[in-house]
Enzyme design. Sequence first.
Site, PDB file in Angstrom:
ATOM      1  N   HIS A  12      18.644   1.593  -8.694  1.00 22.65           N
ATOM      2  CA  HIS A  12      18.249   2.126 -10.005  1.00 22.65           C
ATOM      3  C   HIS A  12      18.716   3.537 -10.344  1.00 22.65           C
ATOM      4  CE1 HIS A  12      15.825  -1.398 -10.633  1.00 22.65           C
ATOM      5  NE2 HIS A  12      15.178  -1.190  -9.508  1.00 22.65           N
ATOM      6  N   LYS A  40      21.324 -10.656 -10.065  1.00 19.79           N
ATOM      7  CA  LYS A  40      20.149 -10.111 -10.745  1.00 19.79           C
ATOM      8  C   LYS A  40      20.352 -10.226 -12.262  1.00 19.79           C
ATOM      9  CE  LYS A  40      16.937  -6.466  -9.809  1.00 19.79           C
ATOM     10  NZ  LYS A  40      16.668  -5.098  -9.389  1.00 19.79           N
ATOM     11  N   VAL A  42      18.650  -8.934 -14.783  1.00 23.50           N
ATOM     12  CA  VAL A  42      18.398  -7.675 -15.491  1.00 23.50           C
ATOM     13  C   VAL A  42      18.269  -6.555 -14.469  1.00 23.50           C
ATOM     14  CG1 VAL A  42      16.819  -6.432 -17.013  1.00 23.50           C
ATOM     15  CG2 VAL A  42      17.079  -8.894 -17.286  1.00 23.50           C
ATOM     16  N   ASN A  43      18.905  -5.427 -14.736  1.00 25.29           N
ATOM     17  CA  ASN A  43      18.708  -4.250 -13.893  1.00 25.29           C
ATOM     18  C   ASN A  43      18.874  -2.990 -14.728  1.00 25.29           C
ATOM     19  OD1 ASN A  43      18.241  -3.204 -11.116  1.00 25.29           O
ATOM     20  ND2 ASN A  43      20.243  -2.258 -11.451  1.00 25.29           N
ATOM     21  N   LYS A  65       2.989  -4.356 -14.262  1.00 21.77           N
ATOM     22  CA  LYS A  65       3.090  -5.714 -14.791  1.00 21.77           C
ATOM     23  C   LYS A  65       2.361  -6.708 -13.888  1.00 21.77           C
ATOM     24  CE  LYS A  65       7.233  -5.116 -17.507  1.00 21.77           C
ATOM     25  NZ  LYS A  65       8.687  -4.989 -17.419  1.00 21.77           N
ATOM     26  N   HIS A 118       9.908   0.876  -7.223  1.00 25.58           N
ATOM     27  CA  HIS A 118      10.151  -0.280  -8.098  1.00 25.58           C
ATOM     28  C   HIS A 118      10.240   0.194  -9.539  1.00 25.58           C
ATOM     29  CE1 HIS A 118       8.987  -3.992 -10.281  1.00 25.58           C
ATOM     30  NE2 HIS A 118       7.990  -3.306 -10.780  1.00 25.58           N
ATOM     31  N   PHE A 119      11.165  -0.412 -10.306  1.00 26.40           N
ATOM     32  CA  PHE A 119      11.292  -0.100 -11.736  1.00 26.40           C
ATOM     33  C   PHE A 119      10.476  -1.140 -12.482  1.00 26.40           C
ATOM     34  CE2 PHE A 119      13.005  -0.007 -15.930  1.00 26.40           C
ATOM     35  CZ  PHE A 119      13.464   1.286 -16.113  1.00 26.40           C
ATOM     36  N   ASP A 120       9.371  -0.730 -13.100  1.00 28.85           N
ATOM     37  CA  ASP A 120       8.474  -1.697 -13.732  1.00 28.85           C
ATOM     38  C   ASP A 120       8.829  -1.966 -15.193  1.00 28.85           C
ATOM     39  OD1 ASP A 120       6.200  -3.313 -12.831  1.00 28.85           O
ATOM     40  OD2 ASP A 120       5.086  -2.360 -14.451  1.00 28.85           O
TER      41      ASP A 120
HETATM   42  P1  ATP Z   1      13.044  -3.701  -8.875  1.00 26.41           P
HETATM   43  O1  ATP Z   1      11.769  -4.411  -9.119  1.00 26.41           O
HETATM   44  O2  ATP Z   1      12.859  -2.269  -8.611  1.00 26.41           O
HETATM   45  O3  ATP Z   1      14.077  -3.973  -9.943  1.00 26.41           O
HETATM   46  P2  ATP Z   1      13.493  -5.704  -6.944  1.00 26.41           P
HETATM   47  O4  ATP Z   1      13.245  -6.694  -8.027  1.00 26.41           O
HETATM   48  O5  ATP Z   1      14.624  -5.959  -6.030  1.00 26.41           O
HETATM   49  O6  ATP Z   1      13.655  -4.251  -7.552  1.00 26.41           O
HETATM   50  P3  ATP Z   1      10.718  -5.674  -6.259  1.00 26.41           P
HETATM   51  O7  ATP Z   1      10.286  -6.581  -5.200  1.00 26.41           O
HETATM   52  O8  ATP Z   1      10.378  -6.013  -7.662  1.00 26.41           O
HETATM   53  O9  ATP Z   1      12.267  -5.507  -6.016  1.00 26.41           O
HETATM   54  O10 ATP Z   1      10.162  -4.189  -5.992  1.00 26.41           O
HETATM   55  C1  ATP Z   1      10.657  -3.350  -5.002  1.00 26.41           C
HETATM   56  C2  ATP Z   1       9.564  -2.958  -4.040  1.00 26.41           C
HETATM   57  O11 ATP Z   1       8.515  -2.303  -4.715  1.00 26.41           O
HETATM   58  C3  ATP Z   1       8.954  -4.132  -3.297  1.00 26.41           C
HETATM   59  O12 ATP Z   1       9.030  -3.851  -1.940  1.00 26.41           O
HETATM   60  C4  ATP Z   1       7.525  -4.145  -3.786  1.00 26.41           C
HETATM   61  O13 ATP Z   1       6.634  -4.519  -2.764  1.00 26.41           O
HETATM   62  C5  ATP Z   1       7.293  -2.689  -4.146  1.00 26.41           C
HETATM   63  N1  ATP Z   1       6.186  -2.427  -5.066  1.00 26.41           N
HETATM   64  C6  ATP Z   1       5.220  -1.520  -4.855  1.00 26.41           C
HETATM   65  N2  ATP Z   1       4.339  -1.474  -5.828  1.00 26.41           N
HETATM   66  C7  ATP Z   1       4.755  -2.394  -6.721  1.00 26.41           C
HETATM   67  C8  ATP Z   1       4.224  -2.808  -7.960  1.00 26.41           C
HETATM   68  N3  ATP Z   1       3.134  -2.257  -8.462  1.00 26.41           N
HETATM   69  N4  ATP Z   1       4.865  -3.769  -8.625  1.00 26.41           N
HETATM   70  C9  ATP Z   1       5.993  -4.337  -8.102  1.00 26.41           C
HETATM   71  N5  ATP Z   1       6.535  -3.972  -6.920  1.00 26.41           N
HETATM   72  C10 ATP Z   1       5.927  -3.017  -6.230  1.00 26.41           C
END
Ligand code: ATP
Length: 123
Positions: A12, A40, A42-43, A65, A118-120
């Site tokens: 990100h 992926k 969307v990023n 979310k 994580h990007f929410d």
């Molecule tokens: P991103 O979500 O950043 O685009 P990704 O989809 O590859 O990356 P995710 O699994 O969605 O990965 O999130 C990355 C990490 O953030 C994971 O290890 C997840 O456990 C952690 N995380 C911590 N808190 C949260 C949260 N509130 N919501 C979502 N993921 C979270």
Amino acid sequence: KESRDEKFLWQHMDPATSTVTASYCNQMMNHQNMMVGPCKPVNMFIHELLPDVQAVCFQGNVPCKNRQPNCYQSSSKMHIIDCHLKKGSKYPKYNYQTQQLQKPIIVACECVQYETVHFDGSV
Ligand code: ATP
């Protein structure tokens, strides 16, 4: 094994690119090797300095979310680049749409030093 905050950085963060062109997302998504296997759809890339992004962990607390309580919304707008997979785009030639936005971002933060993991979303 890479840590979650390291993964956040390569997925990100892009503080460096000076000019964002139409092929930005194709280049970035390729470069970052996210197209291995299911790509992926969307990023988001954040075009701000890392300390400014890490500081969001200490700004407005909002529900994530997934309903976890560890998400934070930036108090100011941030320059982000939205990469969306184009319809009909298939392996091995994934084609992404590049869109530049200025919006507050929402990130999830974790760990002792409270780092972005994580990007929410953006609002
Ligand atoms: P991103 O979500 O950043 O685009 P990704 O989809 O590859 O990356 P995710 O699994 O969605 O990965 O999130 C990355 C990490 O953030 C994971 O290890 C997840 O456990 C952690 N995380 C911590 N808190 C949260 C949260 N509130 N919501 C979502 N993921 C979270």
